[in-house]
Enzyme design. Sequence first.
Site, mmCIF file in Angstrom:
data_model
loop_
_atom_site.group_PDB
_atom_site.id
_atom_site.type_symbol
_atom_site.label_atom_id
_atom_site.label_comp_id
_atom_site.label_asym_id
_atom_site.label_seq_id
_atom_site.Cartn_x
_atom_site.Cartn_y
_atom_site.Cartn_z
ATOM 1 N N ASP A 171 2.218 -0.923 -2.677
ATOM 2 C CA ASP A 171 1.393 -0.515 -3.813
ATOM 3 C C ASP A 171 1.793 0.776 -4.537
ATOM 4 O OD1 ASP A 171 0.144 -2.503 -2.433
ATOM 5 O OD2 ASP A 171 -1.676 -1.391 -1.990
ATOM 6 N N GLU A 413 -1.467 1.232 11.131
ATOM 7 C CA GLU A 413 -0.986 0.607 9.901
ATOM 8 C C GLU A 413 0.413 1.134 9.540
ATOM 9 O OE1 GLU A 413 -3.813 1.540 6.872
ATOM 10 O OE2 GLU A 413 -3.030 0.072 5.426
HETATM 11 C C1 GLC Z 1 -2.576 -2.484 1.507
HETATM 12 C C2 GLC Z 1 -1.062 -2.697 1.554
HETATM 13 C C3 GLC Z 1 -0.747 -4.172 1.325
HETATM 14 C C4 GLC Z 1 -1.491 -5.006 2.362
HETATM 15 C C5 GLC Z 1 -2.986 -4.705 2.345
HETATM 16 C C6 GLC Z 1 -3.730 -5.359 3.494
HETATM 17 O O1 GLC Z 1 -3.066 -2.766 0.255
HETATM 18 O O2 GLC Z 1 -0.428 -1.900 0.601
HETATM 19 O O3 GLC Z 1 0.633 -4.404 1.417
HETATM 20 O O4 GLC Z 1 -1.275 -6.352 2.121
HETATM 21 O O5 GLC Z 1 -3.195 -3.317 2.461
HETATM 22 O O6 GLC Z 1 -3.157 -5.003 4.710
#
Ligand code: GLC
Length: 444
Positions: A171, A413
């Site tokens: 993102d 994460e």
């Molecule tokens: C965040 C990450 C994305 C992922 C999401 C759910 O938005 O940037 O890549 O899919 O979280 O984990």
Amino acid sequence: MANNTTIKLIEQAKKVLELNNRGSFTVPSGKLYPHQWLWDSCFIAIGMANYNAPRAKLEVLSLLRGQWQNGMIPHLIFSPNVDYEFGPTFWKSRKFKASPESADTSAITQPPLVSIAALAVADKLSAPEGRVFLKQVYSKILAYHRWIYAERDADGCGLAILVHPWESGVDNSPAWMELMKRTPDPRWIGIFLRLKLHKLINRFRKDTSSIPPHQRVNAIESYKLLYRALRFRRRGYVSKTHIAQSKHLLEDLVFNSIFVAANRALLDIATIIGETLPSDLDYRMRQTEFTLEELWDKETKQYYPRFHGNHELLKIPSIATFLPLFSGSIKQERADELAKLLSDRAKYFTDYPVPTVPLDSPYFDQHHYWQGPAWVNINWMIVRGLITYGHTELARKLRDSTLAMVGASSMNEYFSPLTGAGYGIDNFSWTAALAIDLANIKFE
Ligand code: GLC
């Protein structure tokens, strides 16, 4: 790799996936991401297939329930009655005829790993079961790839154009933030800033109530992301109109490298079940591989994303440069250059590689989301790519350091590439799933 530490790690990872299991699909995190995300579910299915292929099959099938009639697979399928900032009331998918009847979804996509996940799952089922499963999903995945070409390859060059940074999965990576700087802000963002409303809104943000704010995108960046999605909604989620009317859009490197790998997986699926890909699609798939090579910059010996329109490379170094390894379509000499760059301790091969931007980048911040931390999904794709190109020793080192980092954490994460400390939310599904898959790689 079956020593006691690895066995413990795999057991811990399975518990995380059980914790986030919602029956037929798995949420990335019960606390922060309580819905189904596209590339998350693909990574989850790949990891889970190692020990429970029937459940991994369900993960892929449940993703397909969100498919739109035009073929698009959305990046998010919402769980009913679960509160979420950018939920169904934001996307309003049901107002659009092509959306599925049975689920609320977003209206954008994410890196198209579905064929890759389906193939990985089929590989772990018995051969007849695998074929039945692949037959079940083939036409849907084919429609998805057709949609990408029809709606997102506006100039027919073979590379997909993304309409929103969320579609890249990375993102707030520097390339996307740079692009956002070039897009004029709407007036209301200025007003928010002047009245300091963002400080007030920050207090109600879910992510920053459980995670230190400097690890996330800031409030202003969030509004800009929101604004981009709203603009797309106002255009009826019609990609062609949006692309024609937008000045700054990217042919993203992460997405397109994965797209090449996904095209190859789709071709493998077709071969396994005795189908032939339509010739026009086959032609465009080869064109995508050819055009991916145009993203290579001779001077800096790296790949970059490029602007749609003038095709100028956006030369900001980041881990995206390594993703063509995962595509499997680049030449050996390019792969060798990338392996050399990856091994550079002053840039990428830190104690806990791979930082999302090199250490000497002005963007580097070991805590900050896609602008410094190491992520297990990216490491997994790089490891797989290195193996493809025979850089086995480097792949093994990266696999081992990734597992060491994950094993010492609460399956976070993302991670500090300097200390290995876990950041972001804990008990994160793709960290767990891909750690299992990495642990199962057998190096000779
Ligand atoms: C965040 C990450 C994305 C992922 C999401 C759910 O938005 O940037 O890549 O899919 O979280 O984990």
